[in-house]
Write an enzyme that holds these catalytic residues in place. Structure first.
Site, PDB file in Angstrom:
ATOM      1  N   LYS A   1      -7.396  28.531 -14.334  1.00  0.00           N
ATOM      2  CA  LYS A   1      -8.570  28.943 -15.112  1.00  0.00           C
ATOM      3  C   LYS A   1      -8.452  28.586 -16.593  1.00  0.00           C
ATOM      4  O   LYS A   1      -9.297  28.951 -17.386  1.00  0.00           O
ATOM      5  CB  LYS A   1      -8.770  30.458 -14.968  1.00  0.00           C
ATOM      6  CG  LYS A   1      -9.116  30.889 -13.549  1.00  0.00           C
ATOM      7  CD  LYS A   1      -9.179  32.412 -13.451  1.00  0.00           C
ATOM      8  CE  LYS A   1      -8.907  32.888 -12.031  1.00  0.00           C
ATOM      9  NZ  LYS A   1      -8.279  34.216 -12.027  1.00  0.00           N
TER      10      LYS A   1
ATOM     11  N   ASN B   1       3.629   2.693  -9.658  1.00  0.00           N
ATOM     12  CA  ASN B   1       2.836   3.409 -10.657  1.00  0.00           C
ATOM     13  C   ASN B   1       1.396   2.942 -10.506  1.00  0.00           C
ATOM     14  O   ASN B   1       1.133   1.744 -10.541  1.00  0.00           O
ATOM     15  CB  ASN B   1       3.321   3.078 -12.071  1.00  0.00           C
ATOM     16  CG  ASN B   1       4.783   3.427 -12.295  1.00  0.00           C
ATOM     17  OD1 ASN B   1       5.309   4.339 -11.655  1.00  0.00           O
ATOM     18  ND2 ASN B   1       5.441   2.710 -13.187  1.00  0.00           N
TER      19      ASN B   1
ATOM     20  N   GLY C   1       1.523   5.149 -16.126  1.00  0.00           N
ATOM     21  CA  GLY C   1       2.514   4.249 -16.706  1.00  0.00           C
ATOM     22  C   GLY C   1       2.419   2.783 -16.316  1.00  0.00           C
ATOM     23  O   GLY C   1       3.325   2.011 -16.602  1.00  0.00           O
TER      24      GLY C   1
ATOM     25  N   SER D   1       1.420  -0.919 -16.839  1.00  0.00           N
ATOM     26  CA  SER D   1       0.963  -1.732 -17.959  1.00  0.00           C
ATOM     27  C   SER D   1       0.177  -2.950 -17.462  1.00  0.00           C
ATOM     28  O   SER D   1      -0.502  -3.603 -18.226  1.00  0.00           O
ATOM     29  CB  SER D   1       2.139  -2.152 -18.835  1.00  0.00           C
ATOM     30  OG  SER D   1       3.171  -2.698 -18.057  1.00  0.00           O
TER      31      SER D   1
ATOM     32  N   HIS E   1       0.749  -3.621  -7.795  1.00  0.00           N
ATOM     33  CA  HIS E   1       2.130  -4.043  -7.565  1.00  0.00           C
ATOM     34  C   HIS E   1       3.036  -2.828  -7.425  1.00  0.00           C
ATOM     35  O   HIS E   1       2.706  -1.740  -7.878  1.00  0.00           O
ATOM     36  CB  HIS E   1       2.615  -4.923  -8.723  1.00  0.00           C
ATOM     37  CG  HIS E   1       2.668  -4.220 -10.047  1.00  0.00           C
ATOM     38  ND1 HIS E   1       1.535  -3.923 -10.779  1.00  0.00           N
ATOM     39  CD2 HIS E   1       3.707  -3.730 -10.772  1.00  0.00           C
ATOM     40  CE1 HIS E   1       1.879  -3.297 -11.894  1.00  0.00           C
ATOM     41  NE2 HIS E   1       3.193  -3.158 -11.917  1.00  0.00           N
TER      42      HIS E   1
ATOM     43  N   HIS F   1      15.436  11.376  12.695  1.00  0.00           N
ATOM     44  CA  HIS F   1      16.457  11.399  11.653  1.00  0.00           C
ATOM     45  C   HIS F   1      16.878   9.982  11.264  1.00  0.00           C
ATOM     46  O   HIS F   1      17.288   9.191  12.105  1.00  0.00           O
ATOM     47  CB  HIS F   1      17.685  12.192  12.108  1.00  0.00           C
ATOM     48  CG  HIS F   1      18.740  12.246  11.039  1.00  0.00           C
ATOM     49  ND1 HIS F   1      18.576  12.981   9.883  1.00  0.00           N
ATOM     50  CD2 HIS F   1      19.935  11.618  10.910  1.00  0.00           C
ATOM     51  CE1 HIS F   1      19.629  12.822   9.105  1.00  0.00           C
ATOM     52  NE2 HIS F   1      20.477  11.996   9.702  1.00  0.00           N
TER      53      HIS F   1
ATOM     54  N   HIS G   1      18.032  12.012   4.689  1.00  0.00           N
ATOM     55  CA  HIS G   1      16.844  11.639   5.465  1.00  0.00           C
ATOM     56  C   HIS G   1      15.896  11.004   4.454  1.00  0.00           C
ATOM     57  O   HIS G   1      15.456  11.668   3.511  1.00  0.00           O
ATOM     58  CB  HIS G   1      16.264  12.943   6.034  1.00  0.00           C
ATOM     59  CG  HIS G   1      15.261  12.791   7.128  1.00  0.00           C
ATOM     60  ND1 HIS G   1      15.449  13.339   8.382  1.00  0.00           N
ATOM     61  CD2 HIS G   1      14.045  12.196   7.175  1.00  0.00           C
ATOM     62  CE1 HIS G   1      14.389  13.094   9.143  1.00  0.00           C
ATOM     63  NE2 HIS G   1      13.523  12.397   8.433  1.00  0.00           N
TER      64      HIS G   1
END
Lengths: 339, 339
Positions: A22, A158, A164, A166, A171, A245, A298
């Site tokens: 809030k 990213n 972040g 650029s 990619h 696993h 894992h």
């Protein structure tokens, strides 16, 4: 009711603070959705026809009659032109005194260009292309792990300037370091402690719990699952894990890649659609290159949409205040229809 | 030459990657400098005359004839209206199973309104007012530390929207937690290890080294110093520390507060002027409320200008790639003239 939850692996507490939702002027971001697709941008390092702008490729999935570093590819991996680490010198610790310990920054850094298309993001690619990206992660991991100096390899992505990036062209990135990084070491310790005391993999137990409770599941198929972890640090934190696993991402076989790409694409698409293309970071946590963690570790993906800012409290304590309830986030994404 | 430096306390490696400074489109931020000062804003919770908008004050420095929660103050501390933690219930660990451990979020959260003026930031206040802010930090720390449920108290400040501030009016924050947070525990462990092996405080040794080398000093007076740490994680990371050994911020006496406020204001002013009012976060790391760390710990301030984004690599590894050389940053700030 304000609640704290303890991460079962790191044992760090997260504050789930619904009251904070809030707060006035809660910052929210969006990645600008390009109304019209832009297949090619003439100054982009990563577009097809601009191969000469990057260092020579180290991997490419391309037409049988096309030449390296020319067009005709569907995916390319190239060394990072702005690499923070390189393999020119050895990692050799120099101790000036007990307070000044340094080394040459030995390691490597690569970019995986996910498609020749300038503006189509990963969640918008065909399933085949997503599978190719996951194959490239595996193939480059295996190649880089041959380097003696490399102790850990992080695969990450990213998405959006606020997360972040650029360079706009979609990619992923790989950075290989000469040490095992602290967050990785912390997970190995936590998972090993759990294994020592129970004889079981903590991540396998998490999956069993998620499949039983179902309230935090986002998507699943026979072999993979995506879910909101119980002790999510941020709103819409999302993990992807194999149900079987396996300590090593790099051990994925062809059939597993196909199952994984379906969960990967579907999960990314739900985030894209449900949260209106938010900036995000994701990374793969897998075994290190020279240490056997097979029994207790894992591999998994952690995806963090950039919807809030880590500020003084988070930076100063390493604790997180999450203003959303993980079960609510999972339900919201679970119900987003996949086209 | 790309270099890695090891933090002497946490033993984590930082990558000092000068090559990365050449990346395209490096994101940089500025806090909008208000051309004209705005002394009062009618909808601001924290402005003078709007005291009715906050919960009742827990501390105020005010004119002798003014009444609580009315105008006539120079500084006020109030409970956070949007607190993530509160003292309504005890911290009592509930274990559903080995993977689901939770508790009521017991703790407290307060705001220190640094001045009645709506737009004047801390670096622009008079030295007297800065000293008052530092006194208020101490006074509220001591008051909150009386609470049995509180194990740690973090004092911090977010400056600018990109650093997570949701309210413009200059203020600091306090959050008290029922556990010792992981970054704090990590520092105690590192400092204690150093003490066990050398018999000395690692921070005292750092100061001795900085005073000898001088290349990372930003500003100093007889009793306090500000400097760029050897293993800075981000460009222009800045620490403020007492030159004398002291584990507890809350032990500061009147004379020390005056010396400290001079280093504090001067350092903030250099950052404001030299980096054109960047967003930043700072926090005070001091002893916990119920554990004696007097011999090996040393309180300090860490200030992190928000000039870059922690992205996938940083989030995934806990390692940092710093695109600036700490010695260059310190030299730059050292040479900024103080008006």
């Amino acid at each position: 009711m304000p609640e704290m939850r303890r991460d079962p692996i790191t044992k760090n507490w997260v504050i789930i603070a619904t009251e904070r939702a809030k707060r006035p002027e809660k910052p929210t971001y969006k990645v600008d959705m390009q109304e019209n697709e832009v297949p090619y941008e003439k100054n982009c390092f990563f577009c097809s026809e601009n191969e000469y702008m990057t260092p020579p490729e180290v991997l490419a999935y391309r037409n049988y009659n096309s030449k390296p570093d020319s067009s005709g590819w569907t995916l390319r991996a190239v060394p990072n032109k702005f690499a923070a680490l390189n393999l020119n010198q050895e990692f050799h610790i120099k101790q000036e005194n007990s307070l000044q310990i340094s080394s040459y920054a030995t390691g490597t850094s690569e970019v995986i260009i996910e498609s020749p298309h300038h503006s189509k993001c990963l969640s918008q690619l065909d399933l085949d292309q997503v599978a190719d990206v996951l194959r490239a992660y595996r193939d480059r991991y295996i190649a880089i792990s041959q380097e003696n100096a490399v102790k850990y390899i992080l695969l990450f992505r990213n998405h959006g300037a606020q997360a972040g990036t650029s360079i706009t062209h979609p990619h992923s990135q790989i950075i290989a370091t000469p040490v095992i990084p602290p967050k990785i070491a912390e997970e190995f310790t936590g998972a090993n402690d759990y294994f020592e005391s129970t004889g079981r993999c903590v991540y396998c137990d998490m999956i069993k719990m998620e499949l039983k409770e179902r309230s935090r599941i986002i998507y699943e198929n026979d072999h993979f699952i995506s879910f909101a972890p119980y002790a999510s640090k941020t709103p819409f934190e999302t993990w992807i894990m194999p149900k079987f696993h396996s300590a090593k991402y790099q051990d994925l076989n062809e059939e597993q890649i196909l199952y994984l790409s379906e969960v990967w694409k579907t999960t990314l698409f739900k985030i894209y659609k449900g949260l209106e293309n938010p900036p995000y970071n994701y990374f793969i946590h897998t075994s290190p290159t020279q240490k056997n963690t097979d029994r207790y570790y894992h591999w998994h993906v952690e995806l963090i949409p950039k919807l809030t800012i880590a500020a003084g409290f988070e930076l100063g304590t390493g604790m997180y205040i999450n203003i959303a309830i993980p079960e609510d986030c999972a339900e919201y994404l679970r119900e987003i229809a996949v086209k």
